[in-house]
Motif scaffolding. Structure first.
Motif, PDB file in Angstrom:
ATOM      1  N   ASN A  25      -6.825 -70.159  17.782  1.00  0.00           N
ATOM      2  CA  ASN A  25      -6.044 -68.972  18.136  1.00  0.00           C
ATOM      3  C   ASN A  25      -6.988 -67.904  18.588  1.00  0.00           C
ATOM      4  O   ASN A  25      -6.782 -67.183  19.375  1.00  0.00           O
ATOM      5  N   LEU A  26      -7.974 -67.605  17.671  1.00  0.00           N
ATOM      6  CA  LEU A  26      -9.230 -66.674  17.809  1.00  0.00           C
ATOM      7  C   LEU A  26      -9.788 -67.127  19.381  1.00  0.00           C
ATOM      8  O   LEU A  26      -9.987 -66.126  20.052  1.00  0.00           O
ATOM      9  N   MET A  27     -10.133 -68.278  19.517  1.00  0.00           N
ATOM     10  CA  MET A  27     -10.805 -68.742  20.664  1.00  0.00           C
ATOM     11  C   MET A  27      -9.763 -68.079  22.068  1.00  0.00           C
ATOM     12  O   MET A  27     -10.403 -67.879  23.175  1.00  0.00           O
ATOM     13  N   VAL A  28      -8.727 -68.612  21.903  1.00  0.00           N
ATOM     14  CA  VAL A  28      -7.717 -68.154  22.902  1.00  0.00           C
ATOM     15  C   VAL A  28      -7.706 -66.805  23.360  1.00  0.00           C
ATOM     16  O   VAL A  28      -7.794 -66.561  24.370  1.00  0.00           O
ATOM     17  N   VAL A  29      -7.882 -66.048  22.356  1.00  0.00           N
ATOM     18  CA  VAL A  29      -7.722 -64.422  22.658  1.00  0.00           C
ATOM     19  C   VAL A  29      -9.145 -64.149  23.111  1.00  0.00           C
ATOM     20  O   VAL A  29      -9.595 -63.258  24.121  1.00  0.00           O
ATOM     21  N   LEU A  30     -10.176 -64.794  22.513  1.00  0.00           N
ATOM     22  CA  LEU A  30     -11.552 -64.215  22.599  1.00  0.00           C
ATOM     23  C   LEU A  30     -12.181 -64.763  24.020  1.00  0.00           C
ATOM     24  O   LEU A  30     -12.928 -63.903  24.631  1.00  0.00           O
ATOM     25  N   VAL A  31     -11.841 -65.765  24.425  1.00  0.00           N
ATOM     26  CA  VAL A  31     -12.475 -66.380  25.709  1.00  0.00           C
ATOM     27  C   VAL A  31     -12.073 -65.588  26.941  1.00  0.00           C
ATOM     28  O   VAL A  31     -12.911 -65.002  27.809  1.00  0.00           O
ATOM     29  N   PRO A  32     -10.805 -65.128  27.071  1.00  0.00           N
ATOM     30  CA  PRO A  32     -10.364 -64.395  28.191  1.00  0.00           C
ATOM     31  C   PRO A  32     -10.902 -63.062  28.015  1.00  0.00           C
ATOM     32  O   PRO A  32     -11.426 -62.492  29.168  1.00  0.00           O
ATOM     33  N   PHE A  33     -11.264 -62.232  27.009  1.00  0.00           N
ATOM     34  CA  PHE A  33     -11.538 -60.960  26.635  1.00  0.00           C
ATOM     35  C   PHE A  33     -13.144 -60.964  27.202  1.00  0.00           C
ATOM     36  O   PHE A  33     -13.460 -60.119  27.985  1.00  0.00           O
ATOM     37  N   LEU A  34     -13.870 -61.868  26.763  1.00  0.00           N
ATOM     38  CA  LEU A  34     -15.253 -62.078  27.120  1.00  0.00           C
ATOM     39  C   LEU A  34     -15.277 -62.149  28.587  1.00  0.00           C
ATOM     40  O   LEU A  34     -16.164 -61.597  29.460  1.00  0.00           O
ATOM     41  N   LEU A  35     -14.614 -62.948  29.136  1.00  0.00           N
ATOM     42  CA  LEU A  35     -14.636 -63.326  30.696  1.00  0.00           C
ATOM     43  C   LEU A  35     -14.213 -61.968  31.554  1.00  0.00           C
ATOM     44  O   LEU A  35     -14.993 -61.660  32.320  1.00  0.00           O
ATOM     45  N   LEU A  36     -13.120 -60.919  30.962  1.00  0.00           N
ATOM     46  CA  LEU A  36     -12.958 -59.900  31.617  1.00  0.00           C
ATOM     47  C   LEU A  36     -13.962 -58.975  31.389  1.00  0.00           C
ATOM     48  O   LEU A  36     -14.234 -58.145  32.104  1.00  0.00           O
ATOM     49  N   SER A  37     -14.493 -58.836  30.292  1.00  0.00           N
ATOM     50  CA  SER A  37     -15.439 -57.709  29.991  1.00  0.00           C
ATOM     51  C   SER A  37     -16.816 -57.846  30.815  1.00  0.00           C
ATOM     52  O   SER A  37     -17.319 -57.116  31.189  1.00  0.00           O
ATOM     53  N   ALA A  38     -16.886 -59.347  31.139  1.00  0.00           N
ATOM     54  CA  ALA A  38     -18.060 -59.683  32.015  1.00  0.00           C
ATOM     55  C   ALA A  38     -17.920 -59.169  33.472  1.00  0.00           C
ATOM     56  O   ALA A  38     -19.041 -58.547  34.044  1.00  0.00           O
ATOM     57  N   VAL A  39     -16.688 -59.271  33.822  1.00  0.00           N
ATOM     58  CA  VAL A  39     -16.453 -58.848  35.193  1.00  0.00           C
ATOM     59  C   VAL A  39     -16.454 -57.237  35.405  1.00  0.00           C
ATOM     60  O   VAL A  39     -17.199 -56.784  36.100  1.00  0.00           O
ATOM     61  N   PHE A  40     -16.165 -56.764  34.255  1.00  0.00           N
ATOM     62  CA  PHE A  40     -15.888 -55.111  34.300  1.00  0.00           C
ATOM     63  C   PHE A  40     -17.384 -54.560  34.319  1.00  0.00           C
ATOM     64  O   PHE A  40     -17.608 -53.623  34.692  1.00  0.00           O
ATOM     65  N   SER A  41     -18.051 -55.316  33.346  1.00  0.00           N
ATOM     66  CA  SER A  41     -19.531 -54.597  33.088  1.00  0.00           C
ATOM     67  C   SER A  41     -20.288 -54.801  34.566  1.00  0.00           C
ATOM     68  O   SER A  41     -21.251 -54.013  34.904  1.00  0.00           O
ATOM     69  N   HIS A  42     -19.997 -55.868  35.369  1.00  0.00           N
ATOM     70  CA  HIS A  42     -20.626 -56.209  36.570  1.00  0.00           C
ATOM     71  C   HIS A  42     -20.210 -54.886  37.648  1.00  0.00           C
ATOM     72  O   HIS A  42     -21.036 -54.566  38.229  1.00  0.00           O
TER      73      HIS A  42
END
Length: 163
Positions: A25-42
């Motif tokens: 459950n933690l991975m299901v939430v964490l992986v999309p969050f990290l992917l989205l934050s990487a795009v926003f930081s770019h």
């Protein structure tokens, strides 16, 4: 009796099953969050040229601060300190980039150290017009006039008739 004891020993030796549901459950939430934050930081990386502090340097003689306002009706070349320099009304075939480039080359000859120009555009100006204007102010007539004003800043044009 012996069989019951053996069965009990087997039961006690059996390793407990690890429950990974909470981790998944933690991975299901964490992986999309990290992917989205990487795009926003770019997207958040933006190179800015901030004006220098007025207190940090002594008063300089007035320098050229070119502004080119791009409207649907034409182009207005001005010095922010002294006012309009030239107007280039839009013709039926489009903006007069040749006349603009000639005027910019004339200004560059008078102020060879000047490198900056600010483009102020109305919101409905087409992207291709922005690209054409940027090419003209940076490279001169048809890209062969040498480097004119390579440091280009963008902004929104004030409403027509505003001071």
């Amino acid at each position: 009796m012996i069989a019951r004891l053996r069965a009990r020993r087997r039961r006690l030796r059996a390793e407990p099953e690890i429950d990974v549901t909470a981790f998944m459950n933690l991975m299901v939430v964490l992986v999309p969050f990290l992917l989205l934050s990487a795009v926003f930081s770019h997207l958040a990386v933006m190179e800015l040229h901030l004006p220098e502090s007025e207190q940090a340097r002594p008063a300089d003689p007035p320098r050229l601060r070119l502004e080119l306002t791009v409207r649907r009706t034409g182009l207005l070349l001005a010095d922010a300190a002294t006012g309009p320099i030239a107007r280039f009304p839009r013709r039926d075939e489009g903006y007069d980039y040749g006349a603009l480039a000639a005027k910019l080359a004339e200004i560059k000859a008078r102020f060879p150290e000047a490198r900056e120009i600010t483009l102020l555009l109305e919101p409905e100006i087409a992207y291709q017009t922005l690209v054409d204007v940027m090419d003209t102010v940076r490279l001169g007539p048809e890209g062969g006039g040498g480097l004119l004003f390579p440091d280009v800043a963008l902004g929104e044009a004030p409403p027509e008739g505003a001071p």
